[in-house]
Structures are given as structure tokens and as C-alpha cells.
Design a protein around this motif. Structure first.
Motif, PDB file in Angstrom:
ATOM      1  N   PRO A   1      18.927  55.964  88.096  1.00 36.66           N
ATOM      2  CA  PRO A   1      19.406  54.688  88.652  1.00 36.66           C
ATOM      3  C   PRO A   1      19.454  53.601  87.591  1.00 36.66           C
ATOM      4  CG  PRO A   1      17.766  55.691  90.095  1.00 36.66           C
ATOM      5  CD  PRO A   1      17.758  56.488  88.821  1.00 36.66           C
ATOM      6  N   ALA A   2      20.501  52.779  87.637  1.00 33.35           N
ATOM      7  CA  ALA A   2      20.683  51.705  86.660  1.00 33.35           C
ATOM      8  C   ALA A   2      20.535  50.363  87.354  1.00 33.35           C
ATOM      9  CB  ALA A   2      22.061  51.811  86.006  1.00 33.35           C
ATOM     10  N   ARG A   3      19.850  49.432  86.693  1.00 30.32           N
ATOM     11  CA  ARG A   3      19.654  48.093  87.238  1.00 30.32           C
ATOM     12  C   ARG A   3      21.002  47.385  87.386  1.00 30.32           C
ATOM     13  NH1 ARG A   3      14.644  45.557  86.522  1.00 30.32           N
ATOM     14  NH2 ARG A   3      15.621  43.904  87.752  1.00 30.32           N
ATOM     15  N   LEU A   4      21.071  46.514  88.390  1.00 32.49           N
ATOM     16  CA  LEU A   4      22.275  45.731  88.652  1.00 32.49           C
ATOM     17  C   LEU A   4      22.043  44.278  88.266  1.00 32.49           C
ATOM     18  CD1 LEU A   4      23.335  47.186  92.131  1.00 32.49           C
ATOM     19  CD2 LEU A   4      24.378  47.654  89.901  1.00 32.49           C
ATOM     20  N   TYR A   5      23.110  43.647  87.739  1.00 35.17           N
ATOM     21  CA  TYR A   5      23.011  42.280  87.236  1.00 35.17           C
ATOM     22  C   TYR A   5      24.219  41.454  87.665  1.00 35.17           C
ATOM     23  CZ  TYR A   5      19.477  44.160  84.030  1.00 35.17           C
ATOM     24  OH  TYR A   5      18.369  44.757  83.492  1.00 35.17           O
ATOM     25  N   SER A   6      24.037  40.149  87.573  1.00 38.78           N
ATOM     26  CA  SER A   6      25.140  39.193  87.687  1.00 38.78           C
ATOM     27  C   SER A   6      24.882  38.096  86.663  1.00 38.78           C
ATOM     28  CB  SER A   6      25.235  38.612  89.096  1.00 38.78           C
ATOM     29  OG  SER A   6      24.020  37.963  89.447  1.00 38.78           O
ATOM     30  N   LYS A   7      25.888  37.273  86.412  1.00 38.37           N
ATOM     31  CA  LYS A   7      25.713  36.227  85.394  1.00 38.37           C
ATOM     32  C   LYS A   7      24.779  35.140  85.890  1.00 38.37           C
ATOM     33  CE  LYS A   7      30.111  35.470  84.286  1.00 38.37           C
ATOM     34  NZ  LYS A   7      31.283  34.941  83.545  1.00 38.37           N
ATOM     35  N   ASP A   8      23.959  34.660  84.960  1.00 33.45           N
ATOM     36  CA  ASP A   8      22.980  33.627  85.307  1.00 33.45           C
ATOM     37  C   ASP A   8      22.800  32.672  84.131  1.00 33.45           C
ATOM     38  OD1 ASP A   8      21.025  32.279  86.833  1.00 33.45           O
ATOM     39  OD2 ASP A   8      19.429  33.354  85.794  1.00 33.45           O
ATOM     40  N   ALA A   9      23.912  32.206  83.593  1.00 36.94           N
ATOM     41  CA  ALA A   9      23.833  31.305  82.439  1.00 36.94           C
ATOM     42  C   ALA A   9      24.954  30.278  82.551  1.00 36.94           C
ATOM     43  CB  ALA A   9      23.959  32.086  81.145  1.00 36.94           C
ATOM     44  N   PRO A  10      24.738  29.084  82.006  1.00 40.73           N
ATOM     45  CA  PRO A  10      25.807  28.079  82.023  1.00 40.73           C
ATOM     46  C   PRO A  10      26.995  28.552  81.202  1.00 40.73           C
ATOM     47  CG  PRO A  10      23.992  27.394  80.612  1.00 40.73           C
ATOM     48  CD  PRO A  10      23.515  28.595  81.354  1.00 40.73           C
ATOM     49  N   PRO A  11      28.204  28.033  81.478  1.00 50.18           N
ATOM     50  CA  PRO A  11      29.405  28.470  80.757  1.00 50.18           C
ATOM     51  C   PRO A  11      29.321  28.287  79.250  1.00 50.18           C
ATOM     52  CG  PRO A  11      29.973  27.149  82.680  1.00 50.18           C
ATOM     53  CD  PRO A  11      28.492  27.043  82.512  1.00 50.18           C
ATOM     54  N   THR A  12      28.428  27.421  78.790  1.00 52.28           N
ATOM     55  CA  THR A  12      28.313  27.167  77.347  1.00 52.28           C
ATOM     56  C   THR A  12      27.401  28.166  76.638  1.00 52.28           C
ATOM     57  OG1 THR A  12      26.537  25.588  77.826  1.00 52.28           O
ATOM     58  CG2 THR A  12      28.780  24.704  77.594  1.00 52.28           C
ATOM     59  N   ALA A  13      26.694  29.003  77.410  1.00 52.63           N
ATOM     60  CA  ALA A  13      25.778  29.964  76.795  1.00 52.63           C
ATOM     61  C   ALA A  13      26.559  31.059  76.081  1.00 52.63           C
ATOM     62  CB  ALA A  13      24.868  30.574  77.858  1.00 52.63           C
ATOM     63  N   THR A  14      26.122  31.426  74.868  1.00 52.31           N
ATOM     64  CA  THR A  14      26.832  32.429  74.079  1.00 52.31           C
ATOM     65  C   THR A  14      25.862  33.471  73.536  1.00 52.31           C
ATOM     66  OG1 THR A  14      26.618  31.292  71.945  1.00 52.31           O
ATOM     67  CG2 THR A  14      28.452  30.626  73.376  1.00 52.31           C
ATOM     68  N   PHE A  15      26.436  34.564  73.000  1.00 48.79           N
ATOM     69  CA  PHE A  15      25.619  35.594  72.367  1.00 48.79           C
ATOM     70  C   PHE A  15      24.952  35.076  71.096  1.00 48.79           C
ATOM     71  CE2 PHE A  15      28.862  38.704  74.259  1.00 48.79           C
ATOM     72  CZ  PHE A  15      28.095  38.879  75.395  1.00 48.79           C
ATOM     73  N   GLY A  16      25.588  34.141  70.430  1.00 49.94           N
ATOM     74  CA  GLY A  16      25.028  33.584  69.210  1.00 49.94           C
ATOM     75  C   GLY A  16      25.671  34.119  67.948  1.00 49.94           C
ATOM     76  N   TRP A  17      26.076  35.376  67.952  1.00 50.35           N
ATOM     77  CA  TRP A  17      26.804  35.934  66.807  1.00 50.35           C
ATOM     78  C   TRP A  17      27.559  37.175  67.274  1.00 50.35           C
ATOM     79  CZ3 TRP A  17      21.436  35.969  67.028  1.00 50.35           C
ATOM     80  CH2 TRP A  17      20.812  37.214  67.121  1.00 50.35           C
ATOM     81  N   ARG A  18      28.386  37.705  66.387  1.00 46.71           N
ATOM     82  CA  ARG A  18      29.289  38.799  66.711  1.00 46.71           C
ATOM     83  C   ARG A  18      28.538  40.024  67.240  1.00 46.71           C
ATOM     84  NH1 ARG A  18      34.513  40.512  65.015  1.00 46.71           N
ATOM     85  NH2 ARG A  18      34.695  42.749  64.708  1.00 46.71           N
ATOM     86  N   LEU A  19      29.090  40.655  68.264  1.00 54.47           N
ATOM     87  CA  LEU A  19      28.476  41.846  68.829  1.00 54.47           C
ATOM     88  C   LEU A  19      28.503  42.993  67.821  1.00 54.47           C
ATOM     89  CD1 LEU A  19      29.995  41.756  72.427  1.00 54.47           C
ATOM     90  CD2 LEU A  19      27.623  41.318  71.796  1.00 54.47           C
ATOM     91  N   PRO A  20      27.396  43.723  67.686  1.00 56.03           N
ATOM     92  CA  PRO A  20      27.335  44.808  66.691  1.00 56.03           C
ATOM     93  C   PRO A  20      28.081  46.049  67.149  1.00 56.03           C
ATOM     94  CG  PRO A  20      25.283  44.675  67.916  1.00 56.03           C
ATOM     95  CD  PRO A  20      26.119  43.513  68.387  1.00 56.03           C
ATOM     96  N   SER A  21      28.855  46.640  66.241  1.00 60.17           N
ATOM     97  CA  SER A  21      29.589  47.866  66.537  1.00 60.17           C
ATOM     98  C   SER A  21      28.663  49.064  66.476  1.00 60.17           C
ATOM     99  CB  SER A  21      30.738  48.048  65.546  1.00 60.17           C
ATOM    100  OG  SER A  21      31.663  46.988  65.648  1.00 60.17           O
ATOM    101  N   ALA A  22      29.062  50.137  67.178  1.00 60.10           N
ATOM    102  CA  ALA A  22      28.236  51.353  67.212  1.00 60.10           C
ATOM    103  C   ALA A  22      28.295  52.099  65.892  1.00 60.10           C
ATOM    104  CB  ALA A  22      28.691  52.260  68.347  1.00 60.10           C
ATOM    105  N   GLU A  23      29.387  51.965  65.139  1.00 59.33           N
ATOM    106  CA  GLU A  23      29.542  52.603  63.833  1.00 59.33           C
ATOM    107  C   GLU A  23      29.283  54.101  63.892  1.00 59.33           C
ATOM    108  OE1 GLU A  23      28.278  48.748  61.117  1.00 59.33           O
ATOM    109  OE2 GLU A  23      26.904  50.445  61.306  1.00 59.33           O
ATOM    110  N   GLY A  24      29.951  54.731  64.876  1.00 61.92           N
ATOM    111  CA  GLY A  24      29.870  56.179  64.970  1.00 61.92           C
ATOM    112  C   GLY A  24      28.718  56.687  65.792  1.00 61.92           C
ATOM    113  N   ARG A  25      27.806  55.801  66.230  1.00 65.35           N
ATOM    114  CA  ARG A  25      26.689  56.258  67.051  1.00 65.35           C
ATOM    115  C   ARG A  25      27.158  56.512  68.475  1.00 65.35           C
ATOM    116  NH1 ARG A  25      21.715  52.240  65.309  1.00 65.35           N
ATOM    117  NH2 ARG A  25      22.081  52.311  63.069  1.00 65.35           N
ATOM    118  N   GLU A  26      26.400  57.362  69.165  1.00 66.49           N
ATOM    119  CA  GLU A  26      26.716  57.649  70.563  1.00 66.49           C
ATOM    120  C   GLU A  26      26.340  56.456  71.421  1.00 66.49           C
ATOM    121  OE1 GLU A  26      28.254  60.263  71.809  1.00 66.49           O
ATOM    122  OE2 GLU A  26      28.502  61.066  69.808  1.00 66.49           O
TER     123      GLU A  26
END
Length: 239
Positions: free
Chosen positions: A213-238
Motif C-alpha cells: 500500500p502507498a500513502r496518499l497525498y494532496s497539496k498543502d503549500a502556498p502557491p509560492t512554495a518551491t522545490f528550491g532547486w532543479r529536480l535530480p535526474s535518475a541517471e540510469g537508475r531504476e
């Protein structure tokens, strides 16, 4: 320049002005765009409309949504993308396009007028069919704009229906960004911006997929909230 030689507005040539809209969505983990068959020129193009006399661009956007796409102009609000003004962009005549873009959940496009076609990151239809005018450039600009937003925030255009799992959210971002993402790093980045769903008896809400079973989520942050920097690529990882 003297008043005798000063040019008036009627002395200047006037281009046609059109509104074209790139409607983007994700279907089966594939980025798609809505295109329409142009019976006059026997080609495929983005939905658009020339601005009529005494009409505003905003009114024309609504007309494209309602008359060309069959969408509600009161619930769909495209944003201004860019102005495309190459004098040779339209072989029918000098035409400036005020291009707009919008991203919508796939289920809101079930009755849209047109075809929901898979598209590459550079604006090409994956079918190989060419678009009329410079609409591939418009689609490329729209997908670039979409990717910028999805590099920065969790599903900012609400293409997923909440609640969703972290895997579903990551797969959406991968479809839009065009690359695989590191699962653990992605989860750490998005979880502070999400709210975990809770059942009526106070237990974590889950969904059973192919594994545990996987946890379920919804958004809970103001529209101005960001990741902070570029999302990391998997670079060939599974995943």
C-alpha cells in the motif's frame, strides 16, 4: 518632421492578428497537445481565431475556447505565452499570433473538439506529422514554459486529481520533464509541500497498487512554495 509630411495611421500597413492556444495535458504518462484538422489547407494546427474588429485579445481567447474547442471560458484560463511575429510565418498573409497556453487534466478534455496528440519536447508531433504555420514553435514554447513550472513546484497546474501517491506524482513530472527522476530525492523534495491524507478513523490513507500500500497525498503549500532547486535526474537508475 513637419505636420505637412507627418504620416498618419492609415499610411502604415496593418498585419492580421490571431490568437492561437496550446492546450497541454498528460495521457498515459505522455505529454500531449490538442490539435485540429484544417480542412481548408489540409493540415493540422493549433486551435486559433483571428481577432475580429473591435474585439479584444481576451474576448478572442474566450471565443477560441468556446467556439473552437468546446471548453468553458469561465473555467479555463490560458495564460499569455508569447507573440510570434515573423512576417513569413503564415503563407496566407502577414499575421501576428498572440499565443496562449494552458495545461488541463486529461479527463477535462474528453469532449474537446480536436485530437489529443502526443508531442515531443521540441514541439513535434510524435506521429511525425508536421503542423501548419509556426505552430511547432508555439508548442515548443508552451512545453518549455510547462517544464519550468514543473521543475519548481509539485503539479502546479493540478493535472493530477488528489489524493495521489508519490509515485503517481513523480511519473507526472517525468512525463512533463522528459526524463526519469530519482525516486528518493524526489520524495524528499515534495513531501514537505504535501499533506498526507488521513482516514475517518485517523489512520494514514493508502492505495494498493502492484505492491505494498502507498500513502496518499494532496497539496498543502502556498502557491509560492518551491522545490528550491532543479529536480535530480535518475541517471540510469531504476525508479
Amino acid at each position: 518632421m513637419s505636420a505637412r509630411t507627418r504620416a498618419g495611421l492609415s499610411d502604415y500597413p496593418r498585419p492580421n492578428v490571431a490568437v492561437d492556444i496550446a492546450v497541454l495535458t498528460v495521457v498515459d504518462a505522455t505529454l500531449c497537445v490538442v490539435v485540429q484538422r484544417n480542412t481548408d489547407s489540409e493540415g493540422v494546427a493549433l486551435p486559433g481565431r483571428f481577432v475580429r474588429e473591435r474585439h479584444t485579445v481576451e474576448e478572442t481567447v474566450r471565443e477560441v475556447l468556446e467556439l473552437k474547442l468546446g471548453l468553458s471560458p469561465d473555467h479555463v484560463r490560458p495564460h499569455l505565452l508569447a507573440v510570434f511575429s515573423d512576417p513569413d510565418r503564415d503563407p496566407r498573409g502577414w499575421t501576428i499570433s498572440i499565443a496562449h497556453a494552458v495545461a488541463l487534466p486529461a479527463d477535462e478534455l474528453s469532449d474537446v473538439v480536436g485530437e489529443v496528440a502526443p508531442v515531443t519536447s521540441d514541439g513535434q508531433l510524435t506521429s511525425g506529422e508536421r503542423l501548419l504555420y509556426d505552430h511547432e514553435q508555439i508548442i515548443a514554447a508552451a512545453t518549455d514554459n510547462l517544464r519550468e513550472r514543473y521543475e519548481d513546484q509539485p503539479d502546479p497546474d493540478n493535472l493530477l486529481r488528489a489524493p495521489y501517491t508519490l509515485s503517481e506524482l513523480r511519473e507526472l513530472h517525468e512525463a512533463i520533464l522528459g526524463r526519469r527522476l530519482m525516486r528518493d530525492s524526489f520524495n524528499r523534495r515534495v513531501q514537505p509541500l504535501l499533506a498526507a491524507e488521513i482516514t475517518a478513523d485517523g489512520q494514514p490513507a493508502t492505495r494498493v497498487g502492484g505492491g505494498r500500500p502507498a500513502r496518499l497525498y494532496s497539496k498543502d503549500a502556498p502557491p509560492t512554495a518551491t522545490f528550491g532547486w532543479r529536480l535530480p535526474s535518475a541517471e540510469g537508475r531504476e525508479k
